[in-house]
Design a protein around this motif. Structure first.
Motif, PDB file in Angstrom:
ATOM      1  N   TYR A   1       0.863  -1.175   0.000  1.00 15.22           N
ATOM      2  CA  TYR A   1       0.000   0.000   0.000  1.00 15.22           C
ATOM      3  C   TYR A   1       0.905   1.233   0.000  1.00 15.22           C
ATOM      4  CZ  TYR A   1      -3.451   3.358   1.832  1.00 15.22           C
ATOM      5  OH  TYR A   1      -4.270   4.441   2.023  1.00 15.22           O
ATOM      6  N   LEU A   2       0.598   2.203  -0.843  1.00 12.53           N
ATOM      7  CA  LEU A   2       1.381   3.428  -0.922  1.00 12.53           C
ATOM      8  C   LEU A   2       0.670   4.549  -0.170  1.00 12.53           C
ATOM      9  CD1 LEU A   2       2.409   3.496  -4.701  1.00 12.53           C
ATOM     10  CD2 LEU A   2       3.862   2.917  -2.754  1.00 12.53           C
ATOM     11  N   HIS A   3       1.439   5.308   0.587  1.00 16.06           N
ATOM     12  CA  HIS A   3       0.852   6.460   1.275  1.00 16.06           C
ATOM     13  C   HIS A   3       1.812   7.638   1.175  1.00 16.06           C
ATOM     14  CE1 HIS A   3      -1.734   8.641   3.997  1.00 16.06           C
ATOM     15  NE2 HIS A   3      -0.698   8.942   4.760  1.00 16.06           N
ATOM     16  N   PHE A   4       1.298   8.754   0.693  1.00 19.32           N
ATOM     17  CA  PHE A   4       2.083   9.983   0.575  1.00 19.32           C
ATOM     18  C   PHE A   4       1.684  10.929   1.709  1.00 19.32           C
ATOM     19  CE2 PHE A   4       1.862   8.147  -3.605  1.00 19.32           C
ATOM     20  CZ  PHE A   4       3.123   8.368  -4.143  1.00 19.32           C
ATOM     21  N   GLY A   5       2.667  11.528   2.334  1.00 18.13           N
ATOM     22  CA  GLY A   5       2.362  12.467   3.412  1.00 18.13           C
ATOM     23  C   GLY A   5       3.626  13.089   3.968  1.00 18.13           C
TER      24      GLY A   5
ATOM     25  N   ARG B   1      15.377   1.522   5.588  1.00 19.68           N
ATOM     26  CA  ARG B   1      15.892   1.662   4.214  1.00 19.68           C
ATOM     27  C   ARG B   1      15.493   2.996   3.623  1.00 19.68           C
ATOM     28  NH1 ARG B   1      14.514  -3.186   0.549  1.00 19.68           N
ATOM     29  NH2 ARG B   1      12.470  -3.035   1.500  1.00 19.68           N
ATOM     30  N   VAL B   2      15.838   4.047   4.298  1.00 24.56           N
ATOM     31  CA  VAL B   2      15.509   5.384   3.812  1.00 24.56           C
ATOM     32  C   VAL B   2      16.542   5.827   2.789  1.00 24.56           C
ATOM     33  CG1 VAL B   2      15.209   7.788   4.470  1.00 24.56           C
ATOM     34  CG2 VAL B   2      14.384   5.990   5.978  1.00 24.56           C
TER      35      VAL B   2
ATOM     36  N   LYS C   1       8.599  18.157   4.541  1.00 22.25           N
ATOM     37  CA  LYS C   1       8.624  17.765   3.138  1.00 22.25           C
ATOM     38  C   LYS C   1       7.899  16.440   2.949  1.00 22.25           C
ATOM     39  CE  LYS C   1      12.930  20.161   1.937  1.00 22.25           C
ATOM     40  NZ  LYS C   1      14.284  20.012   1.326  1.00 22.25           N
ATOM     41  N   ARG C   2       7.302  16.302   1.786  1.00 23.17           N
ATOM     42  CA  ARG C   2       6.496  15.118   1.510  1.00 23.17           C
ATOM     43  C   ARG C   2       7.379  13.885   1.357  1.00 23.17           C
ATOM     44  NH1 ARG C   2       2.639  13.696  -3.507  1.00 23.17           N
ATOM     45  NH2 ARG C   2       4.589  14.005  -4.603  1.00 23.17           N
ATOM     46  N   ARG C   3       6.892  12.781   1.913  1.00 21.97           N
ATOM     47  CA  ARG C   3       7.573  11.504   1.781  1.00 21.97           C
ATOM     48  C   ARG C   3       6.579  10.447   1.319  1.00 21.97           C
ATOM     49  NH1 ARG C   3      10.384  10.000   7.230  1.00 21.97           N
ATOM     50  NH2 ARG C   3       8.448  10.738   8.151  1.00 21.97           N
ATOM     51  N   MET C   4       7.100   9.314   0.869  1.00 22.50           N
ATOM     52  CA  MET C   4       6.233   8.210   0.460  1.00 22.50           C
ATOM     53  C   MET C   4       6.573   6.980   1.282  1.00 22.50           C
ATOM     54  SD  MET C   4       5.784   6.224  -3.194  1.00 22.50           S
ATOM     55  CE  MET C   4       7.085   5.028  -2.873  1.00 22.50           C
TER      56      MET C   4
ATOM     57  N   TRP D   1       9.523  12.270  -8.105  1.00 18.00           N
ATOM     58  CA  TRP D   1       8.203  12.536  -7.534  1.00 18.00           C
ATOM     59  C   TRP D   1       8.240  13.639  -6.477  1.00 18.00           C
ATOM     60  CZ3 TRP D   1       4.032  10.876  -9.897  1.00 18.00           C
ATOM     61  CH2 TRP D   1       4.170   9.798 -10.786  1.00 18.00           C
ATOM     62  N   ASN D   2       9.343  14.390  -6.444  1.00 17.93           N
ATOM     63  CA  ASN D   2       9.495  15.516  -5.521  1.00 17.93           C
ATOM     64  C   ASN D   2       9.276  15.089  -4.072  1.00 17.93           C
ATOM     65  OD1 ASN D   2      10.015  18.219  -4.893  1.00 17.93           O
ATOM     66  ND2 ASN D   2       7.838  18.781  -4.974  1.00 17.93           N
ATOM     67  N   LEU D   3       9.928  13.991  -3.705  1.00 24.37           N
ATOM     68  CA  LEU D   3       9.817  13.453  -2.359  1.00 24.37           C
ATOM     69  C   LEU D   3      11.131  13.649  -1.611  1.00 24.37           C
ATOM     70  CD1 LEU D   3       8.170  10.045  -3.314  1.00 24.37           C
ATOM     71  CD2 LEU D   3       6.986  11.987  -2.267  1.00 24.37           C
ATOM     72  N   GLN D   4      11.014  13.933  -0.333  1.00 30.80           N
ATOM     73  CA  GLN D   4      12.228  14.011   0.476  1.00 30.80           C
ATOM     74  C   GLN D   4      12.896  12.645   0.552  1.00 30.80           C
ATOM     75  OE1 GLN D   4      11.663  14.837   4.637  1.00 30.80           O
ATOM     76  NE2 GLN D   4      13.741  15.593   4.911  1.00 30.80           N
ATOM     77  N   ASN D   5      12.104  11.622   0.732  1.00 28.88           N
ATOM     78  CA  ASN D   5      12.626  10.270   0.714  1.00 28.88           C
ATOM     79  C   ASN D   5      11.489   9.264   0.570  1.00 28.88           C
ATOM     80  OD1 ASN D   5      11.507   9.882   3.338  1.00 28.88           O
ATOM     81  ND2 ASN D   5      13.371  10.682   4.285  1.00 28.88           N
TER      82      ASN D   5
END
Length: 272
Positions: free
Chosen positions: A116-120, A270-271, A126-129, A238-242
């Protein structure tokens, strides 16, 4: 190529007839006479060999899908074989009767990589996934008229897909020699396309013997730090911090009455 021989043979033994199979091989081109004879035993097998041994999985899959002439295609790796419960008809019925774009199967009953993917922001700025492994069966949102199948965000690399939908989102990103699998499911989700999983449909994973590996290529993958590099590239795309991985059983709280999901605050694993 020995894997292809086992895989295609298992398809023939399971179904009782041959199916068109497209194989993209990243080389080398110099196969032994024995291997060439094995390939020749399957007249519906289209075997494509690249001259570049490091073009990446995404490039190979894009090249292969351009040869697909059917409404759906079934994707799996060359070290996987059909078993008694590899029910392709079940996967076809899900795509025929629902608006899902992809329906996945299970690998040796292992559902860890179905996610399951969750963006927040997860408490940061900053946004992470988060990729929550094993969450699909935990959430257990069944598909209408298919109670043995459930909704999911990422399935393993064993799935039946609508050819047009995969082509419409651009196929796999050739810039990602790794992490291309997660990326295509992120793009499916971003496009509003649905993914399902039928855990009772399974294939067997027959890992190749170490002696059959390309030692030079394997060492290159181990020493160039590509895992972290392509993970960072995916995050930047995807413009994600990590991007982080979590065990859904330890990281999610599901309200069975409302279906609401809460996420526990855990140290990242595993960041990138």
């Amino acid at each position: 190529s020995s894997g292809i021989n086992a895989e295609y043979g298992s398809v023939r033994d399971h179904l009782g007839f041959d199916l068109p199979i497209i194989v993209y091989d990243d080389g080398p081109e110099q196969h032994s006479d024995e291997i060439l004879q094995q390939i020749a035993e399957f007249p519906m097998l289209r075997y494509i060999v690249s001259r570049n041994s490091d073009l990446g999985i995404a490039h190979g899959r894009n090249h292969a899908i351009m040869h697909v002439k059917t409404k759906y295609f079934f994707m799996l790796d060359d070290d996987m074989t059909f078993r008694d419960n590899t029910d392709l008809a079940k996967l076809v019925s899900v795509l025929d009767q629902t608006d899902a774009s992809v329906v996945g199967a299970a690998l040796n009953r292992d559902l860890w990589f179905t996610s399951y993917l969750h963006f927040g922001h997860f408490g940061g700025t900053k946004r992470r996934m988060g990729q929550y492994h094993g969450a699909c069966t935990l959430i257990n949102q069944t598909i209408p008229n298919h109670p043995s199948c459930i909704r999911c965000d990422i399935v393993t690399n064993i799935f039946l897909a609508r050819t047009k939908d995969i082509l419409d989102i651009g196929g796999w990103d050739p810039e990602l020699k790794l992490r291309e699998h997660a990326d295509i499911f992120i793009r499916l989700k971003a496009a509003g396309l649905k993914v399902a999983l039928c855990p009772k449909v399974q294939v067997k994973h027959d890992r190749p013997d170490v002696e059959t590996w390309d030692e030079e290529y394997s060492m290159k993958r181990l020493t160039d730090n590509r895992g972290m590099r392509y993970r960072a590239l995916l995050a930047g795309k995807w413009n994600l911090q990590n991007i982080f991985d979590r065990d859904a059983r330890k990281s999610m709280i599901i309200n069975r009455d409302t279906g609401d999901i809460q996420f526990k605050d855990q140290p990242d694993k595993r960041v990138c």
